[in-house]
Design a protein around this motif. Structure first.
Motif, short mmCIF file in Angstrom:
data_model
loop_
_atom_site.label_atom_id
_atom_site.label_comp_id
_atom_site.label_asym_id
_atom_site.label_seq_id
_atom_site.Cartn_x
_atom_site.Cartn_y
_atom_site.Cartn_z
N GLY A 100 0.79 -1.19 -0.08
CA GLY A 100 0.07 -0.16 0.04
C GLY A 100 0.74 1.24 -0.03
N LEU A 101 1.94 1.13 -0.57
CA LEU A 101 2.83 2.51 -0.59
C LEU A 101 2.72 3.17 -2.00
CD1 LEU A 101 5.88 1.22 1.58
CD2 LEU A 101 4.05 3.01 2.39
N PRO A 102 2.60 4.28 -2.09
CA PRO A 102 2.50 5.12 -3.15
C PRO A 102 4.22 5.12 -3.76
CG PRO A 102 2.06 6.38 -1.58
CD PRO A 102 2.13 5.22 -1.00
N SER A 103 4.52 4.75 -4.92
CA SER A 103 5.77 5.10 -5.49
C SER A 103 5.59 5.48 -6.97
CB SER A 103 6.69 3.71 -5.22
OG SER A 103 6.14 2.70 -6.04
N SER A 104 6.73 5.88 -7.51
CA SER A 104 6.72 6.25 -8.95
C SER A 104 6.87 5.22 -9.94
CB SER A 104 7.77 7.47 -9.23
OG SER A 104 7.83 7.62 -10.41
N SER A 105 5.78 4.99 -10.75
CA SER A 105 5.97 3.91 -11.93
C SER A 105 6.85 4.25 -12.60
CB SER A 105 4.65 3.77 -12.51
OG SER A 105 3.80 3.46 -11.51
N SER A 106 7.25 5.54 -12.98
CA SER A 106 8.31 6.05 -13.98
C SER A 106 9.54 5.54 -13.27
CB SER A 106 8.30 7.47 -14.14
OG SER A 106 6.79 8.07 -14.01
N HIS A 107 9.84 5.79 -12.25
CA HIS A 107 11.31 5.48 -11.52
C HIS A 107 11.48 3.98 -11.78
CE1 HIS A 107 12.25 9.22 -8.83
NE2 HIS A 107 11.81 9.48 -10.14
N ALA A 108 10.17 3.36 -11.30
CA ALA A 108 10.44 1.61 -11.64
C ALA A 108 10.85 1.50 -13.01
CB ALA A 108 8.81 0.98 -11.28
N LEU A 109 10.03 2.12 -14.12
CA LEU A 109 10.41 1.79 -15.32
C LEU A 109 11.89 2.17 -15.66
CD1 LEU A 109 9.39 0.62 -17.81
CD2 LEU A 109 8.44 3.01 -18.37
N THR A 304 7.63 8.02 6.51
CA THR A 304 9.05 7.59 6.18
C THR A 304 9.10 6.24 5.38
OG1 THR A 304 9.24 8.45 8.49
CG2 THR A 304 10.97 6.73 7.57
N ARG A 305 7.96 5.14 5.68
CA ARG A 305 7.92 4.05 4.96
C ARG A 305 7.77 4.23 3.35
NH1 ARG A 305 5.33 1.73 9.15
NH2 ARG A 305 3.23 2.42 8.28
N MET A 306 7.10 5.50 2.96
CA MET A 306 7.03 5.81 1.64
C MET A 306 8.11 6.54 1.29
SD MET A 306 3.96 8.39 0.36
CE MET A 306 4.91 10.00 1.03
N PHE A 307 8.97 7.27 1.87
CA PHE A 307 10.25 7.78 1.34
C PHE A 307 11.22 6.47 1.11
CE2 PHE A 307 9.10 11.72 4.07
CZ PHE A 307 8.69 12.29 2.82
N VAL A 308 11.22 5.63 2.01
CA VAL A 308 12.08 4.43 1.93
C VAL A 308 12.02 3.64 0.57
CG1 VAL A 308 13.00 2.32 2.77
CG2 VAL A 308 12.69 4.22 4.26
N ALA A 309 10.40 3.77 0.55
CA ALA A 309 10.22 2.95 -1.05
C ALA A 309 10.62 3.72 -2.27
CB ALA A 309 8.75 2.67 -0.87
N TRP A 310 10.51 5.27 -1.95
CA TRP A 310 10.82 5.93 -3.18
C TRP A 310 12.43 5.64 -3.56
CZ3 TRP A 310 8.53 11.24 -2.02
CH2 TRP A 310 7.00 11.31 -2.04
N GLY A 311 13.26 5.40 -2.23
CA GLY A 311 14.75 5.15 -2.42
C GLY A 311 15.03 4.09 -3.08
N LEU A 312 14.26 2.97 -2.60
CA LEU A 312 14.45 1.74 -3.12
C LEU A 312 13.91 1.47 -4.63
CD1 LEU A 312 13.50 -0.54 0.11
CD2 LEU A 312 15.76 -0.13 -0.87
N THR A 313 12.79 2.14 -5.01
CA THR A 313 12.18 1.96 -6.25
C THR A 313 13.23 1.83 -7.32
OG1 THR A 313 10.34 3.27 -5.87
CG2 THR A 313 10.81 2.83 -8.07
N LEU A 314 14.22 2.61 -7.40
CA LEU A 314 14.89 2.34 -8.88
C LEU A 314 16.07 1.39 -8.61
CD1 LEU A 314 16.02 5.27 -11.20
CD2 LEU A 314 17.63 3.75 -10.34
N PRO A 315 16.67 1.51 -7.58
CA PRO A 315 17.73 0.21 -7.45
C PRO A 315 17.06 -1.27 -7.44
CG PRO A 315 17.61 1.47 -5.43
CD PRO A 315 16.96 2.30 -6.46
N ALA A 316 15.84 -1.33 -6.73
CA ALA A 316 15.26 -2.73 -6.43
C ALA A 316 14.71 -2.99 -8.07
CB ALA A 316 13.85 -2.45 -5.70
N ALA A 317 14.11 -2.05 -8.75
CA ALA A 317 13.76 -2.42 -10.00
C ALA A 317 14.83 -2.76 -11.01
CB ALA A 317 12.77 -1.44 -10.63
#
Lengths: 420, 73
Positions: A100-109, A304-317
């Protein structure tokens, strides 16, 4: 459509699947504030957003060819690379949706594209400075810009409207919220549906089915628009709940200020040459609106959880995409393994999500008013207890997978490649 | 590495001014409407308040139209 190889067909289908996840991931951006303040019924809100996304997809094709330009070297990009990038992006979108965390689909891509490109062509193919200017700085700037604007807007509207009558207020802010949410939806359709069109077109060019520098064919525009609209309509209720109720409690005035700020930032940024992510802008705007009201609180643990998810989006994808690219490198059966892995893990995520269903009936928690209006007929297990308890209990409970998500995903990916 | 601070700054400035202006106008419109309601309850009419309200909402509608123009163009 001439010389349509199997890998190309797989890439197109995967790209449409990504488009779909993009749609339901980003419904929250447009509609979370409208739904949580009760300005629109949940189903009506997502339906309106879906239609506007579809309309937006047809408005122009300008963005369609720009998604990967500049970030990675396009020369010599293979359909397999795009496929691997999409696998990384889809899995990240699904995992963040699950928690349930919003994160950027563009960053994931972008992360997916970077990971897959590095795995196939080495570090040299990625432009590090573009990464900073296009990804890192916007990710920090967007919530700040939108947040400050929303906070000042919220203060102003509360101060001005102190003596306004109840009736005019509720009617007025309702209309205002719906309008600004509509603008965000339309802007999203023109941007994000076109990203998928760009990816499909890129794959078609890479696979030799289209001449270089072609515009997206009509069937690409149509299918991309439909995929994102369908995803939007099915609604990422988990993310809507976090954005509309989890970060802060929004009143109509705040919802209006937040959504207006988000719409303004999105339009201003895309036309003044400094592109900011929709997700980051809306999240920032919601938090700003939370801070702008006297006695308003922002739940920083959720933030904070959301910010962590944002930080992880790019490296994780990127990591998942790199592994996927490595496996596809073994040939046709490697690609098949990745495809099976994608389908299986998507199914697994969906099954896990069924344990605690979030849909239009309980998206607003158990707030008394909302409950009697919408949720009373079908009280869900998640909707037990007062709203504050509900949020406090369910969201931390979901935070475990949030932090465990990435290792799990990569462990899953590596175990599948290890099994190969 | 070239970071376009000027573009970022103008995004910030324009967003801030536009948001505050729009929210402010809209709030004024709502105040106008609620004045009219009160006047109607006491049997009077508030021409000035009503005119202001509609002018504010018209300005907001123009901003929305401009936003749609930006998206389409």
């Amino acid at each position: 459509m001439e010389s349509f190889s199997l890998i190309l067909a797989i890439v197109v289908i995967t790209a449409l699947a990504f488009d779909f996840t993009n749609g339901f991931h980003d419904t929250a951006n447009a509609m979370a504030t409208t739904i949580s303040t009760g300005a629109m019924k949940p189903k009506v809100a997502v339906a309106m957003s879906a239609v506007l996304n579809l309309v937006g997809a047809f408005l122009s094709i300008e963005v369609a060819n720009t998604i990967s330009k500049g970030l990675v070297d396009e020369s010599g990009i293979q359909p397999e690379v795009i496929f691997a990038a999409l696998v990384g992006a889809i899995l990240w979108n699904l995992l963040t949706w699950l928690v349930g965390l919003p994160s950027s689909s563009s960053h994931a891509l972008m992360g997916g594209l970077i990971g897959a490109t590095v795995a196939s062509a080495g570090m040299g193919a990625v432009h590090g400075d573009v990464l900073v200017t296009k990804v890192l700085i916007p990710a920090v700037a967007a919530p700040f810009v939108a947040g400050v604007a929303a906070m000042i807007g919220t203060r102003l509207t509360y101060r001005l409207g102190e003596h306004a009558s109840e009736k005019a207020t509720s009617k007025g802010y309702r209309a205002g919220q719906i309008t600004s949410a509509g603008l965000v939806s339309l802007a999203h359709g023109t941007n994000d549906a076109q990203k998928t069109m760009g990816i499909i077109t890129l794959a078609l060019v890479a696979g030799g089915a289209l001449a270089p520098d072609s515009d997206p064919p009509v069937w690409v525009i149509l299918s991309a628009g439909l995929a994102i609209a369908l995803g939007t309509y099915l609604g990422g209720w988990r993310i809507i709940r976090t954005m509309g109720k989890g970060l802060t409690d929004l009143q109509p005035q705040q919802g209006f200020a937040a959504q207006t700020s988000a719409a303004t930032v999105i339009l201003a940024s895309s036309h003044l040459g400094f592109s900011l992510s929709t997700t980051h802008s809306v999240s920032g705007a919601v938090m700003g609106a939370g801070l702008g009201r006297k006695g308003g609180v922002v739940r920083w643990s959720t933030a904070t959880r959301m910010f962590v998810a944002w930080g992880l989006t790019l490296p994780a994808a990127a990591l998942v995409a790199a592994l996927a690219e490595w496996v596809t490198g073994f040939g046709a059966w490697g690609t098949a393994v990745v495809a099976v892995f994608l389908v299986a893990s998507s199914a697994a995520i969906w099954l896990v999500s069924r344990r605690e269903v979030v849909d239009h009936t309980n998206v607003n928690g158990t707030d008394g008013a909302d409950d009697s209006a919408e949720g009373a007929a079908t009280p869900s297990p998640a909707a037990a207890g007062p709203v504050t308890d509900d949020l406090a209990v369910t969201i931390p409970a979901q935070s475990d997978p949030a932090t465990a998500a990435t290792p799990a995903a990569t462990a899953g990916a590596s175990s599948s490649s290890a099994a190969v | 590495m070239h970071i376009d601070w000027a573009a970022l700054g103008s995004v910030f400035g324009v967003s801030l001014v536009a948001t505050v202006a729009l929210v402010g106008l809209f709030s004024l419109g709502i105040i106008g409407l609620s004045k009219r309601e009160r006047a109607a309850e006491s049997g009077g009419s508030a021409v000035l308040a009503t005119t202001t309200a509609y002018a504010c909402f018209a300005a907001c509608a123009a901003a929305v139209a401009y936003g749609i123009y930006l998206i389409v163009a």
